[in-house]
Design a protein around this motif. Structure first.
Motif, PDB file in Angstrom:
ATOM      1  N   VAL A  29       0.800  -1.215   0.000  1.00  0.00           N
ATOM      2  CA  VAL A  29       0.000   0.000   0.000  1.00  0.00           C
ATOM      3  C   VAL A  29       0.844   1.283   0.000  1.00  0.00           C
ATOM      4  O   VAL A  29       0.563   2.210  -0.765  1.00  0.00           O
ATOM      5  N   SER A  48     -12.312   0.035  -0.388  1.00  0.00           N
ATOM      6  CA  SER A  48     -11.361  -1.078  -0.349  1.00  0.00           C
ATOM      7  C   SER A  48     -11.344  -1.817  -1.680  1.00  0.00           C
ATOM      8  O   SER A  48     -12.257  -1.687  -2.505  1.00  0.00           O
ATOM      9  N   LEU A  95      -3.373  -4.776  -6.619  1.00  0.00           N
ATOM     10  CA  LEU A  95      -2.031  -4.947  -6.048  1.00  0.00           C
ATOM     11  C   LEU A  95      -0.944  -4.532  -7.048  1.00  0.00           C
ATOM     12  O   LEU A  95       0.000  -3.837  -6.703  1.00  0.00           O
ATOM     13  N   LYS A 137      -5.373  -0.235  -2.935  1.00  0.00           N
ATOM     14  CA  LYS A 137      -4.093  -0.232  -2.208  1.00  0.00           C
ATOM     15  C   LYS A 137      -3.302   1.063  -2.371  1.00  0.00           C
ATOM     16  O   LYS A 137      -3.553   2.028  -1.670  1.00  0.00           O
TER      17      LYS A 137
END
Ligand SMILES: Cc1ncc(COP(=O)(O)O)c(C=O)c1O
Length: 432
Positions: free
Chosen positions: A46, A103, A230, A256
């Protein structure tokens, strides 16, 4: 150290000593005892800008003072408009509309629902099934978990999860055969990580795979969703992990690193041609969440994107990524180190009982967990993963340092990881 039950916190791990982190700067984190830790994975992939970047905090504070939140259902803000425009500018191809969420799991859920609704809007409600890879990970809420091939996460929820069509990762022939067998008229979307995340140990697809995916999705009328939560936002050395393949998906999900960890922020990106189907049909996406289109999160996102550009950090991720992979070669001489994979500032290091035969350690040994603790003792933070071999066995650690990492810090990461691997091998008394 803080551990359950001497705390009011319901921790994820209830048998773990948690260092209490007070502040961070760049690649370093500091705890309340004054210990310094090298953050080699940016938390959960992150903290791409590193820690303690004052301008991002300032931008968020300025936004919060002016206006923190309105519901994105009927109102918009400068913060949301600016973030969407900046993100769309960076996005590949025609992905020019942005739906901000909190998220990665939220964004995957929204993208999958969006795909199903898209076909329903076009009068094809039967096109509702999802095709996904094995191994893969797309999140922990139930639809995102259904799309994930993480058996040990899913076992508890059998009966709650939806049936997803599974294909082996990065095998285009298998994808074609599966689509033909299952029937394209029943399939809404194919979802895949352009570069594998922690569930695969940073698996890299063979050259040409995603071009074949694009062709197959076009041929059979299936939406291609690229899960770049990611691997995107510069992590693999290019803004989009699909850039080297010159492929544009129908939907892209980011999360992230897009706000560098300063705020929870994720996004679904879609082209106007898809959003127009909703605009000209029912008139709305059938998915709402309280914290979508959040002004302070979007301000953090805009400040992060501008910081990445101003400091040329994506280019730096490519350069430092090459340095990281060259330095990681040194680990190959250590006992039990198997494959080392990845691209840019993303690396997966497999630990095997027998690396030559790729035999995993028995799960009961908890090698990855012991290695994570040994790394923490060496003041190094890594991301462990288990189960990638067969759903149960398989130990690996992932590295994903902030893009500001220096060559010297990369050397320290590799040295500390080597110490931790030796320590774990000795502690678990596995033969060398
Ligand atoms: C590829 C991928 N998709 C989705 C997710 C889910 O994101 P989040 O944990 O923010 O819900 C993750 C998280 O690790 C991920 O790696």
């Amino acid at each position: 150290m803080t551990h359950y039950p001497d705390t009011s916190v319901f921790f994820r791990k209830l048998r773990w000593d948690y260092p209490r982190i007070t502040h961070g700067k760049g690649t370093w984190l500091y705890d309340d005892r004054g210990e310094a830790y090298l953050d080699a994975c940016g938390g959960a992939f992150v903290s791409n800008l590193g820690h303690g970047v004052a301008e991002i905090g300032d931008a968020m504070a300025a936004q919060a003072r002016r206006l923190a939140y309105v519901s994105g259902m009927i109102l918009t803000t400068d913060a949301v408009e600016t973030f969407a425009a900046e993100l769309a500018r960076l996005a590949p191809g025609d992905l020019d509309k942005v739906y901000p969420l909190s998220s990665g799991s939220d964004a995957v859920e929204a993208a999958l629902k969006l795909a199903r609704q898209y076909w329903a809007e076009l009068g094809k409600p039967r096109k509702h099934r999802i095709v996904a890879l094995s191994p893969s990970y797309h999140g922990n809420t139930l639809l995102a978990l259904s799309a994930s091939a993480r058996e040990h996460y899913k076992a508890m929820y059998k009966g709650w999860l939806v049936d997803v069509i599974r294909v082996p990762a990065y095998d285009a022939d298998a994808l074609r055969t599966t689509i033909q067998r299952e029937g394209p008229d029943s399939i809404a979307a194919f979802i895949a990580e352009p570069v594998g995340g922690s569930s695969t140990g940073a698996l890299i697809p063979p050259a040409g795979y995603f071009r074949r995916v694009r062709e197959l999705c076009d041929e059979f009328g299936i939406l291609f969703i690229a899960d770049e939560i990611l691997c995107g936002a510069g992590r693999t050395g290019t803004w989009s992990a699909l850039e080297p393949d010159a492929v544009v998906p129908d939907l892209q999900v980011l999360g992230k690193g897009i706000a560098g960890g300063f705020a929870p922020l994720a996004a679904v990106l879609a082209p106007t041609r898809i959003v127009d189907v909703f605009a000209n049909g029912s008139g709305a996406l059938n998915h709402a969440q309280t914290f979508s289109h959040h002004a302070v999160s979007c301000a953090a996102g805009t400040a992060t994107l501008r910081y990445l550009e101003a400091h040329r950090l994506v280019e730096r991720a490519a350069t430092m990524g090459r340095a990281l992979h060259a330095k990681l070669d040194r680990l190959r001489a250590l006992p039990h180190v198997g494959a080392i994979r990845g691209r840019g500032l993303l690396a997966g290091i497999e630990l095997c009982d027998d690396p030559a035969a790729r035999t995993p350690f028995p799960r009961s040994l908890h090698f990855a967990e012991a290695l994570t603790r040994a790394a923490l003792d060496a003041r190094l933070i890594v991301w462990p993963n288990v189960g990638h071999m067969n759903g149960t066995d398989g130990d690996l650690v992932m590295l994903a340092p902030p893009f500001v990492v220096s060559e010297d810090e990369l050397d320290q990461i590799v040295e500390r990881l080597a110490v931790a691997i030796r320590q774990t091998v000795q502690q678990l008394s596995v033969s060398t």
